[in-house]
Each structure stands twice: as structure tokens, then as C-alpha cells.
Scaffold this motif. Structure first.
Motif, short mmCIF file in Angstrom:
data_model
loop_
_atom_site.label_atom_id
_atom_site.label_comp_id
_atom_site.label_asym_id
_atom_site.label_seq_id
_atom_site.Cartn_x
_atom_site.Cartn_y
_atom_site.Cartn_z
N SER A 223 -15.09 -46.10 -13.95
CA SER A 223 -15.24 -44.22 -13.65
C SER A 223 -14.39 -44.62 -11.84
CB SER A 223 -16.39 -43.27 -13.49
OG SER A 223 -17.48 -44.32 -12.98
N GLU A 224 -14.03 -43.16 -11.42
CA GLU A 224 -13.25 -43.71 -10.32
C GLU A 224 -14.80 -42.52 -9.30
OE1 GLU A 224 -9.93 -40.77 -9.79
OE2 GLU A 224 -10.68 -39.30 -9.81
N GLY A 225 -14.53 -42.86 -8.47
CA GLY A 225 -15.64 -42.38 -7.07
C GLY A 225 -14.76 -41.36 -6.31
N ILE A 226 -13.98 -41.74 -5.74
CA ILE A 226 -13.29 -40.47 -4.76
C ILE A 226 -11.98 -40.34 -5.54
CG2 ILE A 226 -11.25 -40.91 -2.70
CD1 ILE A 226 -14.24 -40.60 -1.70
N ARG A 227 -12.08 -39.23 -5.93
CA ARG A 227 -11.22 -39.01 -6.79
C ARG A 227 -9.27 -39.50 -6.52
NH1 ARG A 227 -12.24 -32.95 -8.78
NH2 ARG A 227 -11.25 -33.03 -10.32
N SER A 249 -15.17 -38.01 -12.60
CA SER A 249 -15.50 -39.02 -13.14
C SER A 249 -16.49 -39.89 -13.81
CB SER A 249 -13.79 -40.17 -13.24
OG SER A 249 -14.04 -41.04 -14.01
N ARG A 250 -17.04 -39.80 -12.60
CA ARG A 250 -18.54 -40.87 -12.26
C ARG A 250 -19.67 -39.93 -13.23
NH1 ARG A 250 -18.53 -44.12 -8.44
NH2 ARG A 250 -16.51 -45.15 -9.42
N SER A 251 -19.17 -38.14 -13.18
CA SER A 251 -20.39 -37.86 -13.61
C SER A 251 -20.07 -37.35 -14.94
CB SER A 251 -20.10 -36.72 -13.26
OG SER A 251 -21.16 -35.12 -13.89
N LEU A 252 -18.96 -38.04 -15.64
CA LEU A 252 -18.67 -38.36 -17.14
C LEU A 252 -18.99 -39.56 -17.21
CD1 LEU A 252 -17.38 -37.82 -19.79
CD2 LEU A 252 -15.47 -38.75 -18.86
N ALA A 253 -19.72 -40.84 -16.56
CA ALA A 253 -19.47 -42.05 -16.46
C ALA A 253 -21.19 -41.62 -17.29
CB ALA A 253 -19.43 -42.72 -16.25
N LYS A 254 -21.92 -41.18 -15.67
CA LYS A 254 -23.39 -41.31 -16.10
C LYS A 254 -23.54 -40.48 -17.52
CE LYS A 254 -23.63 -41.24 -11.23
NZ LYS A 254 -23.89 -40.39 -9.89
N ALA A 255 -22.72 -39.46 -17.58
CA ALA A 255 -22.87 -38.81 -18.97
C ALA A 255 -23.16 -39.90 -20.22
CB ALA A 255 -21.97 -37.61 -19.23
N VAL A 273 -19.72 -49.47 -14.06
CA VAL A 273 -18.79 -50.05 -12.88
C VAL A 273 -18.25 -49.01 -12.71
CG1 VAL A 273 -16.81 -52.08 -12.43
CG2 VAL A 273 -18.58 -52.13 -15.18
N ARG A 274 -18.65 -49.48 -11.36
CA ARG A 274 -17.76 -47.83 -9.96
C ARG A 274 -16.99 -47.72 -9.51
NH1 ARG A 274 -22.69 -46.77 -10.84
NH2 ARG A 274 -24.49 -44.60 -10.47
N GLY A 292 -6.46 -34.82 -11.80
CA GLY A 292 -7.35 -34.55 -11.84
C GLY A 292 -8.28 -34.13 -12.77
N TYR A 293 -8.30 -34.32 -13.89
CA TYR A 293 -9.26 -34.55 -15.15
C TYR A 293 -10.10 -35.73 -15.72
CZ TYR A 293 -5.38 -31.65 -17.35
OH TYR A 293 -4.08 -31.32 -17.71
N PRO A 294 -11.48 -35.49 -15.58
CA PRO A 294 -12.46 -36.25 -15.90
C PRO A 294 -12.50 -37.01 -16.84
CG PRO A 294 -13.21 -34.01 -15.89
CD PRO A 294 -12.41 -34.16 -15.95
N ALA A 295 -12.11 -38.79 -16.65
CA ALA A 295 -11.68 -39.82 -17.71
C ALA A 295 -12.48 -41.38 -17.30
CB ALA A 295 -10.24 -40.36 -17.04
N ILE A 296 -13.24 -41.93 -18.34
CA ILE A 296 -13.53 -42.98 -18.37
C ILE A 296 -12.95 -43.77 -19.54
CG2 ILE A 296 -15.46 -42.29 -17.61
CD1 ILE A 296 -16.88 -42.56 -20.39
#
Length: 440
Positions: A223-227, A249-255, A273-274, A292-296
Motif C-alpha cells: 500500500s502507498e503512504g503519501i498519496r 490505501s494504507r488504511s485499506l491494508a490495515k483493514a 508492506v509499506r 485517488g482510489y484506495p487500492a492495495i
């Protein structure tokens, strides 16, 4: 208004939020293997291979994928709408241009149909030379595994209705330039989908590493950190608030981590992986991030490079090629189950709050406020000490209790904050980080 008994039950779990119950339908390793073998049997699925041959090439593979979606739709009473989207692309790996076509199966949501979860894998394959579209390119793990996962996820998730729309996507052109991912992201934008999650599955069916290491209890999620979608001003705002580790994206990875923990029978640790993808490599989720879409990206815990992007051959007793016998189908079934658990929870949850504000400078307390979300029965306020990466504390509040809360004794300088939306059944969105203005 949320019923008192349900709210009480949710309060009891507030300290240990769970994204899904441990009752995720089991994916079938035998069916996944049969699907991968069928895809391999097309000889090559190179994007530049034949689009019209009924037995060999990318066209035959796409037709088969569409037929599988139609078969699943028939079993669920027509709950899937199968369509094809296409466009012409050209680049260094297709200098004369090529029509890239994606196969989509859309399961319309019962709530807001524009609220969308996307599950994707790329159907094309390649050998050592990315321009070689005539040689056999079985592409078993890369990425028949992801294609089979998407089809199996459609079979499992279509058994139930969901609040959000789920889009199951078989993408072409990944090996030539992430073109299928670009086509899907642009289509989502054109259709004005409010994409809550894009789950990209690429190389998800192996457990053997190049050095002989076996990793069968872990899946990597990138997942990305800075968008990628943020302008400089938004990036500076994120830096100023300390939100580098908390983009969507990072929030989605945590989910995804929480989904694995809430479903221990799946038996997979999520290694979050960050970085957006593997070192100096990429996948079809990247175009979604650019918009801008949350994606992992889901990928195996360890890779075997002798069995990726290789001509079929044996040299000095060493076998090369991406073949079925190198795969682990019980492992692929578990990665499929994890995708299903995560997608089901997000599809049953309301969207995440559009923005969360925090206030508490020169104070011992912190006020957290959020934009209301349609159909949210409750909100979960998360916080953690500022030196932690995962949420450690939470409090559940009713949706009709107002859109803000004062956290007594929680000092703003020492903590990070976020808010998720919760359905009446307990399904939870990803967490929106507190302190950043909504992205334009």
C-alpha cells in the motif's frame, strides 16, 4: 436509530474491533486448480496474441472468463451484469498498438450502487521477452492465480446481497504497461463510482521461494503512504499532521490485517508492506492510486523468480517457467478467503467518513468531529499513541449522538485519531485519518 441491544453488543467489542466474523465461506482448492489449468491450456494469454482464435490466445481466455461469470450469474438468479470495456493502447511493448479489453462482472449493491468495491486480477501472461506473443506462456501463478481468485470470489460473494456494488474484474495488458488497470480506473472515474477499495491480486498462488524457502502462512499486502493523487499542498498538509502512514490505501491494508485477525481459520498473517508495490516493480492497482482510489496489492509471501516471466526450458538441471506444478492451491484458497472476508465486510459497511477533524491544541483533551455518512448506524472513533502504527484504542458512538466526541485525557500531541463508519450489522469501513482536509 440503532437498536439498544445491538448497540450494547457493539460497545462490548469496541476495544477489539473486528472486520468480519470467522465464518467466511471456504474457497475450493480443486476448483481454483481447474480454473488455472484451463487458463494455462490457452497456450498463451499474451496481450498481443490472437483475440479471435477460439482455442488459443488472449481472446479465447477472455471469452472463457466472461462465460464463467455468466455461469455464476445464472446460479444467483442474474445477480451479475457481465460486460466488456476496451480501448486502444500503444507503447514500447506494443509499438503498433493493441486493443486492450477487460471483462467485468458487476454485482449491484442494495444500498448506494455508486459505492463500489473492486476485486481484480490480470488475465494476460508473458515469457522472458515481453514482446514474444507466439511462444507458450502458461502464466500459472502470474496471473492465472489472480484470475481464478476473482472468479472464485464472485462465486462466493454472489451468494449474498451486499450494500455496496462489487465489481469483479479480469484485466488485460498488465505485462505491456498496466493498461488493464488504467482502463478500469478510468472507467470507474467515468461511471462516477465512489471506489471504497480496489483489491488487486497478482501472483497469489505459490509458497516456494527462489532459495527453497517455503512461506505458506503469510501473504504480502502492498500500500502507498503519501498519496500519488495528492498535490504538493496536500502532501505538505499530510506531513504537517503526521499522516504519512494513514492514507486511504494504507488504511485499506490495515483493514486487511484486521480481516485476517478476525478470521483466524484462514490461517494467514498479513504482512503489510509499506510501499506501493515490490521494489521497482508495479501492478494494476497503481492506476487506481493515481486517481485517488484506495487500492492495495495482494502477493505471495515469497516469490520464485525462476517461475515468473520465463521461457519454458531446463538449463543445467534447473527448470524455468510459470507452470501449474509450481503452485500451492490450498494456499491460493486461503488468499481467496481473505479477499472474500475483506470485500464482504467493506461491501456490507457504509462508506468511510469523507473527513475527520481534530482539535485540542494546548489542551489535555481532544475533540474529534466527522462528516456524517448515509446509513451509518454508528461510528467507531480510533486513536493510538503517536509512536504506534496500528490503532490501539477505540470508542463506539451512536449515529444520532452527534458528529463529534470529546476524548477526555487524550492529549492531541501524543496521539493520532481516525473514524470509521459502522453498519447496523457491525460491518466497518476503513478508517479516515483525523486532521486532513478532504481531497478535492
Amino acid at each position: 436509530m440503532i437498536k439498544h441491544s445491538l448497540f450494547t453488543a457493539l460497545l462490548l467489542t469496541a476495544a477489539t474491533p473486528a472486520l468480519a466474523k470467522d465464518d467466511t465461506p471456504a474457497a475450493d482448492p480443486a476448483r481454483l486448480k481447474a480454473d488455472v489449468e484451463k487458463l494455462v491450456a490457452f497456450g498463451t494469454r499474451h496481450t498481443l496474441s490472437s483475440a479471435t482464435d477460439p482455442k488459443r490466445g488472449i481472446g479465447a481466455a477472455r471469452n472463457w472468463g466472461a462465460a464463467e461469470f455468466e455461469r455464476i450469474s445464472k446460479a444467483c438468479g442474474g445477480c451479475l451484469t457481465v460486460s466488456r470495456i476496451s480501448d486502444r493502447f500503444e507503447g514500447p511493448r506494443a509499438p503498433d498498438g493493441v486493443i486492450v479489453e477487460n471483462i467485468l462482472a458487476i454485482q449491484k449493491g442494495t444500498g448506494d450502487p455508486a459505492h463500489v468495491i473492486m476485486i481484480a486480477g490480470h488475465i494476460d501472461s508473458r515469457v522472458t521477452d515481453p514482446m514474444n506473443f507466439t511462444a507458450d506462456a502458461p502464466g500459472a501463478n502470474d496471473d492465472a492465480s489472480g484470475t481464478a481468485l476473482v472468479i472464485e470470489a464472485a462465486r462466493l460473494l454472489s451468494k449474498d446481497k451486499h450494500r455496496a456494488t462489487i465489481v469483479y474484474a479480469l484485466l488485460s495488458g498488465e505485462e505491456q504497461g498496466l493498461w488493464g488497470g488504467k482502463l478500469l480506473a478510468r472507467h470507474a472515474q467515468t461511471e462516477k463510482w465512489q471506489v471504497a477499495a480496489m483489491l488487486n491480486n497478482d501472483i497469489v498462488g505459490g509458497t516456494h521461494g527462489l532459495d527453497g524457502t517455503i512461506v505458506d502462512g503469510r501473504v504480502r499486502v502492498f500500500s502507498e503512504g503519501i498519496r500519488a493523487s495528492e498535490d504538493l499542498a496536500a502532501q505538505l498538509a499530510r506531513r504537517g499532521i503526521g499522516g504519512e502512514d494513514d492514507g486511504p490505501s494504507r488504511s485499506l491494508a490495515k483493514a486487511a490485517i484486521r480481516a485476517g485477525e478476525a478470521n483466524p481459520a484462514i490461517g494467514l498473517e498479513v504482512l503489510a508492506v509499506r510501499r506501493p508495490d515490490r521494489f521497482r516493480r508495479g501492478g494494476d492497482h497503481l492506476p487506481s492510486l493515481e486517481l485517488g482510489y484506495p487500492a492495495i496489492r495482494f502477493t505471495v509471501g515469497v516469490e520464485d523468480y525462476d517461475h515468473q516471466h520465463q521461457d519454458l526450458r531446463t538449463e543445467n538441471g534447473r527448470k524455468y517457467g510459470d507452470t501449474v506444478d509450481e503452485m500451492d492451491f490450498p494456499y491460493l484458497a486461503r488468499v481467496t478467503a481473505l479477499n472474500v472476508a475483506l470485500a464482504r465486510t467493506l461491501a456490507d459497511a457504509p462508506p468511510a467518513p469523507a473527513s475527520v477533524s481534530i482539535d485540542g491544541a494546548v489542551s489535555s483533551d481532544t475533540k474529534v468531529a466527522w462528516t456524517p455518512v448515509k446509513d451509518a448506524a454508528a461510528y467507531r472513533i480510533h486513536w493510538r499513541r503517536a509512536d504506534k502504527s496500528g490503532w490501539t484504542d477505540s470508542k463506539l458512538v451512536q449515529a444520532d449522538a452527534g458528529g463529534e466526541i470529546l476524548l477526555k485525557g487524550v492529549q492531541i500531541d501524543d496521539h493520532f485519531f481516525g473514524v470509521s463508519a459502522v453498519s447496523s450489522g457491525g460491518a466497518e469501513s476503513i478508517v479516515t485519518f483525523g486532521g486532513l482536509p478532504p481531497q478535492k
